[in-house]
Design a protein around this motif. Structure first.
Motif, mmCIF file in Angstrom:
data_model
loop_
_atom_site.group_PDB
_atom_site.id
_atom_site.type_symbol
_atom_site.label_atom_id
_atom_site.label_comp_id
_atom_site.label_asym_id
_atom_site.label_seq_id
_atom_site.Cartn_x
_atom_site.Cartn_y
_atom_site.Cartn_z
ATOM 1 N N THR A 29 0.892 -1.145 0.318
ATOM 2 C CA THR A 29 -0.027 -0.110 0.236
ATOM 3 C C THR A 29 0.866 1.302 -0.031
ATOM 4 O O THR A 29 0.579 1.960 -0.703
ATOM 5 N N PHE B 193 2.343 2.392 -3.612
ATOM 6 C CA PHE B 193 1.455 2.812 -4.302
ATOM 7 C C PHE B 193 0.715 4.151 -3.881
ATOM 8 O O PHE B 193 0.128 4.938 -4.779
ATOM 9 N N THR B 194 0.980 4.319 -2.541
ATOM 10 C CA THR B 194 0.199 5.785 -2.181
ATOM 11 C C THR B 194 0.894 6.615 -1.459
ATOM 12 O O THR B 194 0.570 7.819 -0.957
ATOM 13 N N THR C 234 3.185 9.382 -1.145
ATOM 14 C CA THR C 234 3.506 10.298 -2.214
ATOM 15 C C THR C 234 4.890 10.464 -2.294
ATOM 16 O O THR C 234 5.650 10.612 -3.192
ATOM 17 N N ARG D 128 6.950 7.777 -3.650
ATOM 18 C CA ARG D 128 6.710 7.561 -5.032
ATOM 19 C C ARG D 128 7.732 8.734 -5.923
ATOM 20 O O ARG D 128 8.129 8.505 -6.991
ATOM 21 N N ALA E 84 7.016 -1.017 -10.405
ATOM 22 C CA ALA E 84 5.563 -1.071 -9.863
ATOM 23 C C ALA E 84 5.159 -2.283 -10.550
ATOM 24 O O ALA E 84 4.282 -2.824 -9.924
ATOM 25 N N LEU F 122 -6.897 -1.490 -2.074
ATOM 26 C CA LEU F 122 -5.711 -0.547 -2.770
ATOM 27 C C LEU F 122 -6.054 -0.272 -4.298
ATOM 28 O O LEU F 122 -6.131 0.815 -4.825
ATOM 29 N N VAL G 209 -8.001 3.110 -4.769
ATOM 30 C CA VAL G 209 -7.499 4.377 -4.553
ATOM 31 C C VAL G 209 -6.273 4.523 -5.375
ATOM 32 O O VAL G 209 -5.530 5.597 -5.514
ATOM 33 N N SER G 210 -5.641 3.509 -5.988
ATOM 34 C CA SER G 210 -4.753 3.590 -7.007
ATOM 35 C C SER G 210 -4.918 2.803 -8.451
ATOM 36 O O SER G 210 -5.051 1.798 -8.503
ATOM 37 N N GLU H 291 -3.108 2.875 -10.927
ATOM 38 C CA GLU H 291 -1.920 2.191 -11.327
ATOM 39 C C GLU H 291 -1.988 0.654 -10.929
ATOM 40 O O GLU H 291 -1.736 -0.245 -11.518
ATOM 41 N N PHE H 292 -2.116 0.775 -9.800
ATOM 42 C CA PHE H 292 -2.159 -0.699 -9.004
ATOM 43 C C PHE H 292 -3.446 -1.421 -9.872
ATOM 44 O O PHE H 292 -3.245 -2.787 -10.021
#
Length: 295
Positions: free
Chosen positions: A167, A170-171, A173, A176, A186, A213, A216-217, A219-220
């Motif tokens: 988590t 990917f979340t 900030t 990332r 990723a 996840l 909220v993501s 990309e994931f």
């Protein structure tokens, strides 16, 4: 048939013969170390050889005497998980010996049950403290953090709200933005989590974590939908920290045998990247800094 194929056949035959010889010696040695009283059998006078007889092992395992004799002789017979488990129980094998028996018999050992998430032991916490000023942490089978040292918090930006490695990747900030190869890594991160989830098909927690996840993501969610699976024991992480610049680490993942499913992840500065110097400078700037220099 190619020359390569001809050369490979003797190699396979030699490996098979060696495995059968190892199986013979292993079963004989495990049988000879036991006494009848150790397995609940009556003593029956003096014995010419130490340990249990083959017939006694066969009775304890609930298999035919001839079949067990063939197994101990390393003959080419079919074996099943249930029968090997019965033999392992009869010989009082521990988990490591049981897995060794499976391999010698030509079967894959059963997947060891993962331990529930437990806090890191004092011994493991001391190991993480000793690893300082290098980053390190421990995660359970669901990739939840069970211990994170101060260096990992400073380098990767882990805070009080970071509870799960997947988590956070990917979340978080800050993580990332600072991770130089985030886009390239990723897919491997998502694939690694899926591979771990496949080890425990009856555990719904993996689907819950991935489902939450994915909400909220984006990309994931996209990567998870690919159904890629991969396993990695090493990785290179390059972090562009806002205070000290780029640091490059070799990350190595170590399973913790006493707690199946838990892993220790240690990060070592890559030589020639000035990472060691920048890491020490970063940690000195933290509250309560003054960490010991790296060896």
């Amino acid at each position: 048939m190619s020359t390569t194929s001809l050369n490979q056949e003797p190699d396979r035959g030699m490996a098979r013969d060696r495995r059968r010889e190892e199986l013979r010696e292993f079963l004989r040695s495990r049988r000879e170390r036991l006494t009848p009283s150790a397995v609940g059998l009556p003593e029956a006078g003096r014995r010419r050889t130490p340990g249990l007889r083959r017939e006694e092992v066969a009775v304890l395992a609930g298999v035919g005497v001839s079949w067990y004799t063939w197994l101990e002789q390393g003959r080419d017979i079919k074996v099943s998980d249930d029968v090997l488990d019965a033999v392992a129980r009869a010989l009082l094998l521990d988990d490591i010996e049981r897995a060794h028996l499976y391999r010698l018999a030509g079967l894959n050992p059963p997947q060891q049950q993962a331990a529930p998430s437990i806090p890191a032991s004092p011994q493991m916490r001391r190991l993480l403290d000793t690893w300082a000023p290098r980053p390190g942490y421990i995660r359970d089978r669901h990739w939840n953090f069970t211990a994170v040292n101060d260096a990992a918090r400073a380098v990767f930006g882990y805070g009080d709200t970071d509870h799960n490695c997947l988590t956070s990747f990917f979340t978080n900030t800050r993580l990332r933005v600072s991770h130089q190869q985030w886009d390239e890594i990723a897919p491997a991160v998502a694939a690694g989590f899926r591979a771990d989830a496949a080890r425990y098909p009856d555990d719904p927690e993996f689907d819950r974590i991935a489902g939450d996840l994915a909400q909220v993501s984006p990309e994931f969610a996209e990567l998870w939908a690919r159904h890629d699976a991969a396993e990695h024991s090493t990785a290179v992480k390059a972090v562009d920290h806002p205070d000290v610049g780029v640091m490059v680490f070799e990350a190595t993942l170590f399973p913790l045998p006493d707690h199946p499913g838990h892993h220790l992840i240690l990060h070592n500065p890559v030589p020639g990247t000035e990472t060691s110097e920048r890491l020490e400078r970063l940690l000195r700037s933290q509250p309560g800094g003054g960490t010991p220099p790296m060896n």
